[in-house]
Design an enzyme around this catalytic site. Structure first.
Site, PDB file in Angstrom:
ATOM      1  N   HIS A 167      31.636  40.744  36.376  1.00  0.00           N
ATOM      2  CA  HIS A 167      32.081  41.000  37.746  1.00  0.00           C
ATOM      3  C   HIS A 167      31.530  42.327  38.268  1.00  0.00           C
ATOM      4  O   HIS A 167      32.273  43.266  38.532  1.00  0.00           O
ATOM      5  CB  HIS A 167      33.608  40.990  37.815  1.00  0.00           C
ATOM      6  CG  HIS A 167      34.177  39.618  37.951  1.00  0.00           C
ATOM      7  ND1 HIS A 167      35.438  39.277  37.511  1.00  0.00           N
ATOM      8  CD2 HIS A 167      33.665  38.483  38.496  1.00  0.00           C
ATOM      9  CE1 HIS A 167      35.662  37.995  37.771  1.00  0.00           C
ATOM     10  NE2 HIS A 167      34.601  37.504  38.361  1.00  0.00           N
ATOM     11  N   GLU A 202      38.604  33.624  33.522  1.00  0.00           N
ATOM     12  CA  GLU A 202      39.077  33.762  32.138  1.00  0.00           C
ATOM     13  C   GLU A 202      40.295  32.878  31.897  1.00  0.00           C
ATOM     14  O   GLU A 202      40.370  32.158  30.891  1.00  0.00           O
ATOM     15  CB  GLU A 202      39.432  35.220  31.832  1.00  0.00           C
ATOM     16  CG  GLU A 202      40.027  35.409  30.441  1.00  0.00           C
ATOM     17  CD  GLU A 202      40.610  36.795  30.205  1.00  0.00           C
ATOM     18  OE1 GLU A 202      41.583  36.901  29.444  1.00  0.00           O
ATOM     19  OE2 GLU A 202      40.085  37.777  30.765  1.00  0.00           O
ATOM     20  N   SER A 209      39.078  42.126  37.877  1.00  0.00           N
ATOM     21  CA  SER A 209      40.503  42.325  37.595  1.00  0.00           C
ATOM     22  C   SER A 209      40.772  43.685  36.963  1.00  0.00           C
ATOM     23  O   SER A 209      41.665  44.421  37.391  1.00  0.00           O
ATOM     24  CB  SER A 209      41.010  41.213  36.667  1.00  0.00           C
ATOM     25  OG  SER A 209      42.317  41.484  36.215  1.00  0.00           O
TER      26      SER A 209
END
EC number: 1.17.7.4
Length: 276
Positions: A36, A123, A217
């Site tokens: 990410h 995930e 995240s």
């Protein structure tokens, strides 16, 4: 103005491993973004011709190698990939594979599965898919469990990048309401270390710059911790920095998400020095 980096930040083991795999796999494609961080994804595409596709259907027939992203992919998609005539290079983080294995094994033993995490995160979508039954519940808050009647045998895992204190709220609720709860701490050590380091630095800084992907995240968790103690900003690149942020500031703390490369951290620090 003092600029100080957190004691622990940036590339974690799983991301470093995945980037090295990608660099050694020129002309491959990744199924979904490898990590990410859009600027690192851009670098891999430019320097190594490693690009990404969103779906298996998007994989061109000329593609010979496909890299599985750090977050892993759902079990059925992995099976579909195996049916294609491609070499599969698995860059799933070993720490992400652990909750996959736990969910598979505990569901086989008949346990209901509670996963602490974001059900829309890749995930978690991967971890969920390893259950052999459909009694899998993904939650971010204990209140989400109040309307669900679970079996007396429950196993719980967590998204690797979440805050331990939030996971404890889930596990405490389960232990208070059910007879047998198997708690597996699947939060990654690098997540602990980065979060502790950003907390320590934010307590003495008057501004924190958190560097990383906006859809990451673990980066968002660092930002949320930092802003509890001081003014904080989450940026992906040096272009987002604003001169007025640093006016009157004496101590700037720097941290970065697990998918943020060191070259980007240094680039942003150089820009802060120009602005301050």
């Amino acid at each position: 103005m003092i600029i100080e980096k957190a004691k622990s930040y940036g590339f974690c083991f799983g991301v470093k491993r995945a980037v090295e795999i990608a660099e050694e796999s020129q002309n491959a494609v990744t199924l979904g973004p490898l990590i990410h961080n859009p600027l690192e994804i851009e670098r891999l595409a430019k320097n190594y011709n490693v690009k990404y596709v969103e779906t298996i259907e998007d994989i061109d027939e000329n593609v010979k190698r496909v890299i599985v992203r750090t977050h892993g992919i759902p079990k059925d998609k992995l099976q579909n990939l195996k049916e294609k005539n491609v070499e599969i290079i698995d860059a799933t983080c070993p720490f992400v594979k652990k909750p996959q294995e736990i969910v598979e094994e505990m569901s086989k033993q008949g346990y209901d599965i509670v996963i602490f995490g974001d059900k829309n995160h890749p995930e978690i979508q991967g971890v969920m898919s390893y259950s052999v039954h459909n009694r899998v519940y993904v939650v971010l808050d204990p209140k989400e469990l109040e309307g669900i009647r679970l079996k007396e045998h429950i196993a719980t895992v967590a998204q690797t990048t979440r805050k331990i204190n939030d996971y404890l709220k889930i596990t405490n609720y389960l232990i208070q309401n059910y007879k047998e709860v198997r708690v597996f701490n699947t939060i990654c050590n690098a997540t602990f270390e980065n979060q502790d380091a950003v907390r320590e630095l934010a307590k003495k800084a008057d501004i924190m710059i958190i560097i990383g992907g906006k859809n990451s995240s673990n980066t968002k968790q660092l930002y949320n911790i930092a802003k509890e103690f001081c003014e904080a900003y989450l940026v992906e690149s040096e272009e987002e920095l604003k001169k007025e942020w640093f006016e009157g500031k004496k101590h700037c703390g720097i941290s970065a998400g697990a998918s943020t490369p060191e070259w980007l951290v240094e680039k942003i620090i150089s820009r802060i020095k120009e602005l301050a």
